[in-house]
Design an enzyme around this catalytic site. Structure first.
Site, PDB file in Angstrom:
ATOM      1  N   SER A   7       0.910  -1.126   0.051  1.00 52.66           N
ATOM      2  CA  SER A   7       0.070  -0.090   0.035  1.00 52.66           C
ATOM      3  C   SER A   7       0.801   1.146  -0.013  1.00 52.66           C
ATOM      4  O   SER A   7       1.508   1.401   0.950  1.00 52.66           O
ATOM      5  CB  SER A   7      -0.798   0.164   1.027  1.00 52.66           C
ATOM      6  OG  SER A   7      -1.915   1.093   1.242  1.00 52.66           O
ATOM      7  N   HIS A  32      -1.317  -1.263  -4.277  1.00 52.53           N
ATOM      8  CA  HIS A  32      -2.410  -0.699  -3.753  1.00 52.53           C
ATOM      9  C   HIS A  32      -2.343   0.803  -3.591  1.00 52.53           C
ATOM     10  O   HIS A  32      -1.784   1.213  -2.820  1.00 52.53           O
ATOM     11  CB  HIS A  32      -2.610  -1.290  -2.337  1.00 52.53           C
ATOM     12  CG  HIS A  32      -3.889  -1.095  -1.596  1.00 52.53           C
ATOM     13  ND1 HIS A  32      -5.144  -2.074  -2.085  1.00 52.53           N
ATOM     14  CD2 HIS A  32      -4.354  -0.524  -0.493  1.00 52.53           C
ATOM     15  CE1 HIS A  32      -6.152  -1.428  -1.085  1.00 52.53           C
ATOM     16  NE2 HIS A  32      -5.733  -0.460  -0.413  1.00 52.53           N
ATOM     17  N   ASP A  34      -4.519   4.078  -2.266  1.00 54.75           N
ATOM     18  CA  ASP A  34      -5.670   4.300  -1.512  1.00 54.75           C
ATOM     19  C   ASP A  34      -6.197   5.864  -1.688  1.00 54.75           C
ATOM     20  O   ASP A  34      -5.204   6.471  -2.146  1.00 54.75           O
ATOM     21  CB  ASP A  34      -5.319   4.517   0.071  1.00 54.75           C
ATOM     22  CG  ASP A  34      -5.320   3.161   0.664  1.00 54.75           C
ATOM     23  OD1 ASP A  34      -6.167   2.328   0.588  1.00 54.75           O
ATOM     24  OD2 ASP A  34      -3.902   2.716   1.146  1.00 54.75           O
ATOM     25  N   MET A  36      -8.577   8.777  -1.121  1.00 54.60           N
ATOM     26  CA  MET A  36      -9.433   9.279   0.079  1.00 54.60           C
ATOM     27  C   MET A  36      -9.698  10.770   0.047  1.00 54.60           C
ATOM     28  O   MET A  36      -9.110  11.410  -0.591  1.00 54.60           O
ATOM     29  CB  MET A  36      -8.796   9.079   1.322  1.00 54.60           C
ATOM     30  CG  MET A  36      -8.146   7.575   1.740  1.00 54.60           C
ATOM     31  SD  MET A  36      -7.282   7.870   3.156  1.00 54.60           S
ATOM     32  CE  MET A  36      -6.695   6.256   3.390  1.00 54.60           C
ATOM     33  N   HIS A  65      -8.104   1.525  -4.353  1.00 61.29           N
ATOM     34  CA  HIS A  65      -9.048   1.542  -3.161  1.00 61.29           C
ATOM     35  C   HIS A  65      -9.792   2.891  -2.948  1.00 61.29           C
ATOM     36  O   HIS A  65      -9.148   3.898  -2.396  1.00 61.29           O
ATOM     37  CB  HIS A  65      -8.274   0.804  -1.811  1.00 61.29           C
ATOM     38  CG  HIS A  65      -9.280   0.778  -0.627  1.00 61.29           C
ATOM     39  ND1 HIS A  65      -8.692   0.590   0.617  1.00 61.29           N
ATOM     40  CD2 HIS A  65     -10.694   0.817  -0.291  1.00 61.29           C
ATOM     41  CE1 HIS A  65      -9.668   0.569   1.404  1.00 61.29           C
ATOM     42  NE2 HIS A  65     -10.770   0.725   0.875  1.00 61.29           N
ATOM     43  N   MET A  67     -12.012   5.489  -1.320  1.00 55.41           N
ATOM     44  CA  MET A  67     -12.753   5.567  -0.018  1.00 55.41           C
ATOM     45  C   MET A  67     -13.412   6.991  -0.326  1.00 55.41           C
ATOM     46  O   MET A  67     -12.754   7.977   0.474  1.00 55.41           O
ATOM     47  CB  MET A  67     -11.876   5.565   0.907  1.00 55.41           C
ATOM     48  CG  MET A  67     -11.635   4.085   1.507  1.00 55.41           C
ATOM     49  SD  MET A  67     -10.088   3.902   2.538  1.00 55.41           S
ATOM     50  CE  MET A  67      -8.792   3.897   1.172  1.00 55.41           C
ATOM     51  N   MET A 136     -12.044  -5.301   5.139  1.00 58.37           N
ATOM     52  CA  MET A 136     -11.196  -4.425   5.900  1.00 58.37           C
ATOM     53  C   MET A 136     -11.041  -4.933   7.345  1.00 58.37           C
ATOM     54  O   MET A 136     -11.885  -5.141   8.144  1.00 58.37           O
ATOM     55  CB  MET A 136     -11.899  -2.821   6.070  1.00 58.37           C
ATOM     56  CG  MET A 136     -12.215  -2.098   4.964  1.00 58.37           C
ATOM     57  SD  MET A 136     -10.444  -1.517   3.888  1.00 58.37           S
ATOM     58  CE  MET A 136      -9.749  -0.755   5.143  1.00 58.37           C
ATOM     59  N   GLY A 141      -8.984   4.635   6.414  1.00 55.34           N
ATOM     60  CA  GLY A 141      -8.704   5.971   6.424  1.00 55.34           C
ATOM     61  C   GLY A 141      -7.123   6.410   6.763  1.00 55.34           C
ATOM     62  O   GLY A 141      -6.544   7.370   6.355  1.00 55.34           O
ATOM     63  N   PHE A 142      -6.487   5.445   7.628  1.00 59.88           N
ATOM     64  CA  PHE A 142      -5.149   5.504   7.992  1.00 59.88           C
ATOM     65  C   PHE A 142      -4.415   4.484   7.844  1.00 59.88           C
ATOM     66  O   PHE A 142      -4.852   3.075   8.146  1.00 59.88           O
ATOM     67  CB  PHE A 142      -4.876   6.120   9.276  1.00 59.88           C
ATOM     68  CG  PHE A 142      -5.722   7.321   9.742  1.00 59.88           C
ATOM     69  CD1 PHE A 142      -5.098   8.689   9.446  1.00 59.88           C
ATOM     70  CD2 PHE A 142      -6.914   7.325  10.262  1.00 59.88           C
ATOM     71  CE1 PHE A 142      -6.027   9.804   9.527  1.00 59.88           C
ATOM     72  CE2 PHE A 142      -7.827   8.407  10.476  1.00 59.88           C
ATOM     73  CZ  PHE A 142      -7.066   9.568  10.138  1.00 59.88           C
ATOM     74  N   GLY A 143      -3.195   4.609   7.784  1.00 57.21           N
ATOM     75  CA  GLY A 143      -1.967   3.241   7.787  1.00 57.21           C
ATOM     76  C   GLY A 143      -1.399   3.332   9.168  1.00 57.21           C
ATOM     77  O   GLY A 143      -2.041   4.081  10.173  1.00 57.21           O
ATOM     78  N   ASP A 174      -7.288  -5.648   4.157  1.00 62.81           N
ATOM     79  CA  ASP A 174      -6.210  -4.515   4.266  1.00 62.81           C
ATOM     80  C   ASP A 174      -6.539  -3.919   5.578  1.00 62.81           C
ATOM     81  O   ASP A 174      -7.560  -3.538   6.105  1.00 62.81           O
ATOM     82  CB  ASP A 174      -7.191  -3.582   3.117  1.00 62.81           C
ATOM     83  CG  ASP A 174      -6.511  -2.419   2.870  1.00 62.81           C
ATOM     84  OD1 ASP A 174      -5.519  -2.213   3.667  1.00 62.81           O
ATOM     85  OD2 ASP A 174      -6.867  -1.427   2.278  1.00 62.81           O
ATOM     86  N   GLY A 175      -5.292  -3.820   6.191  1.00 66.69           N
ATOM     87  CA  GLY A 175      -5.410  -2.967   7.567  1.00 66.69           C
ATOM     88  C   GLY A 175      -4.705  -3.853   8.676  1.00 66.69           C
ATOM     89  O   GLY A 175      -5.024  -4.948   9.299  1.00 66.69           O
ATOM     90  N   GLY A 196       0.659  -1.946   4.226  1.00 71.55           N
ATOM     91  CA  GLY A 196       1.445  -0.593   4.018  1.00 71.55           C
ATOM     92  C   GLY A 196       2.604  -0.639   4.950  1.00 71.55           C
ATOM     93  O   GLY A 196       3.698  -0.631   4.627  1.00 71.55           O
ATOM     94  N   SER A 197       2.478  -0.125   6.169  1.00 69.94           N
ATOM     95  CA  SER A 197       3.453  -0.210   7.278  1.00 69.94           C
ATOM     96  C   SER A 197       4.507  -1.341   7.453  1.00 69.94           C
ATOM     97  O   SER A 197       5.498  -1.243   7.286  1.00 69.94           O
ATOM     98  CB  SER A 197       2.996   0.495   8.584  1.00 69.94           C
ATOM     99  OG  SER A 197       1.940  -0.304   9.000  1.00 69.94           O
TER     100      SER A 197
HETATM  101  C1  DX5 Z   1      -6.431   2.280   5.338  1.00 70.29           C
HETATM  102  C2  DX5 Z   1      -5.850   1.869   4.041  1.00 70.29           C
HETATM  103  C3  DX5 Z   1      -4.771   0.743   3.905  1.00 70.29           C
HETATM  104  C4  DX5 Z   1      -3.583   1.322   4.547  1.00 70.29           C
HETATM  105  C5  DX5 Z   1      -2.995   0.068   5.221  1.00 70.29           C
HETATM  106  O1  DX5 Z   1      -7.649   2.801   5.282  1.00 70.29           O
HETATM  107  O2  DX5 Z   1      -7.038   1.287   3.257  1.00 70.29           O
HETATM  108  O3  DX5 Z   1      -4.668   0.505   2.502  1.00 70.29           O
HETATM  109  O4  DX5 Z   1      -2.538   1.859   3.642  1.00 70.29           O
HETATM  110  O5  DX5 Z   1      -1.846   0.487   5.998  1.00 70.29           O
HETATM  111  P1  DX5 Z   1      -1.332  -0.627   6.980  1.00 70.29           P
HETATM  112  O6  DX5 Z   1      -0.975  -1.811   6.309  1.00 70.29           O
HETATM  113  O7  DX5 Z   1      -0.122   0.047   7.642  1.00 70.29           O
HETATM  114  O8  DX5 Z   1      -2.599  -1.117   8.127  1.00 70.29           O
HETATM  115 ZN    ZN Z   2      -6.556   0.492   1.446  1.00 72.98          ZN
END
Ligand code: DX5
Ligand code: ZN
Length: 217
Positions: A7, A32, A34, A36, A65, A67, A136, A141-143, A174-175, A196-197
């Site tokens: 991500s 991926h 995102d 938003m 993705h 959102m 999800m 909303g956030f990583g 995802d998440g 992501g992280s």
């Molecule tokens: C969150 C995003 C994710 C995000 C995941 O709303 O949809 O794609 O980047 O990040 P991690 O893997 O760090 O939870």
């Molecule tokens: Zn995502």
């Protein structure tokens, strides 16, 4: 072997080109992205412009993705820009069924995303026509958020529905995905892992390798 979808929300934007080259040299098949709007989710980030730029620089599948509230225009723009899979949250659209048809008309794969608070049964009528179901495993909303283990049952439920009806859709999560939570999701039936992280903060290549090697136990 699951598909890994790094991500870009957690990428270093000043190193994006290098990081994508690194990803392309691994087994990861997707990027991926995102998207938003600061409205459906409290954050604002990428849009169709970055999808277009990515399209010019990579052959990886662009797993978008979306959102945003009222996603019709964004879906159109992201498809035209070169997104390959367009996944949206059905509660954001007045006519999600039509939206899936529209994504197909644009020649793209269509996905629907289930917020942790949305039951699969609410959108059961969409399942026969989608290419991907995104469960999800955090609130969007956030990583960097913590994985919600309660979602494992939901993944297993989607897997059961998929098998019982011989649906062909992929099951994406995802998440909060890392090697351990990813293993739990694979066991429950997921075959596409967004991370992501975990990927960008633990060394891109070894993290992707660890996720790619997960097998159902
Ligand atoms: C969150 C995003 C994710 C995000 C995941 O709303 O949809 O794609 O980047 O990040 P991690 O893997 O760090 O939870
Ligand atoms: Zn995502």
């Amino acid at each position: 072997m699951p598909v890994v979808a790094p991500s870009l929300l957690s990428a270093d934007l000043f190193q994006l080109g290098n990081q994508i080259e690194q990803i392309a040299a691994t087994t990861a098949e997707y990027l991926h992205v995102d998207i938003m709007d600061g409205h459906y989710v409290p954050n604002i980030n990428f849009g169709d412009k970055i999808v277009g730029e990515l399209r010019q620089h990579t052959e990886l599948t662009l797993d978008c993705h979306i959102m945003v509230d009222q996603p019709e225009q964004v879906i159109h723009d992201v498809a035209v820009a070169g997104g390959d899979i367009l996944t949206f949250h059905p509660e954001t659209s007045d006519h999600p069924y039509r939206q899936i048809q529209e994504i197909h008309r644009l020649g793209k794969k269509a996905g629907i995303a289930f917020d942790p608070g949305t039951a699969i049964s609410t959108y059961a009528d969409l399942l026969p026509i989608v290419d991907q179901v995104l469960v999800m495993t955090v609130s969007p909303g956030f990583g960097g958020q913590k994985f919600l283990p309660e979602m494992l049952n939901k993944i297993a439920q989607v897997k059961r529905i998929q098998q019982a009806n011989q649906y062909q859709f992929d099951i994406e999560v995802d998440g909060g995905i890392n090697d351990q939570t990813g293993q739990q999701c694979v066991n429950a039936g997921a075959n596409v892992l967004v991370a992501g992280s975990y990927v960008f903060k633990n060394g891109i290549t070894p993290a992707i390798m660890a996720l790619s090697q997960l097998q159902q136990e």
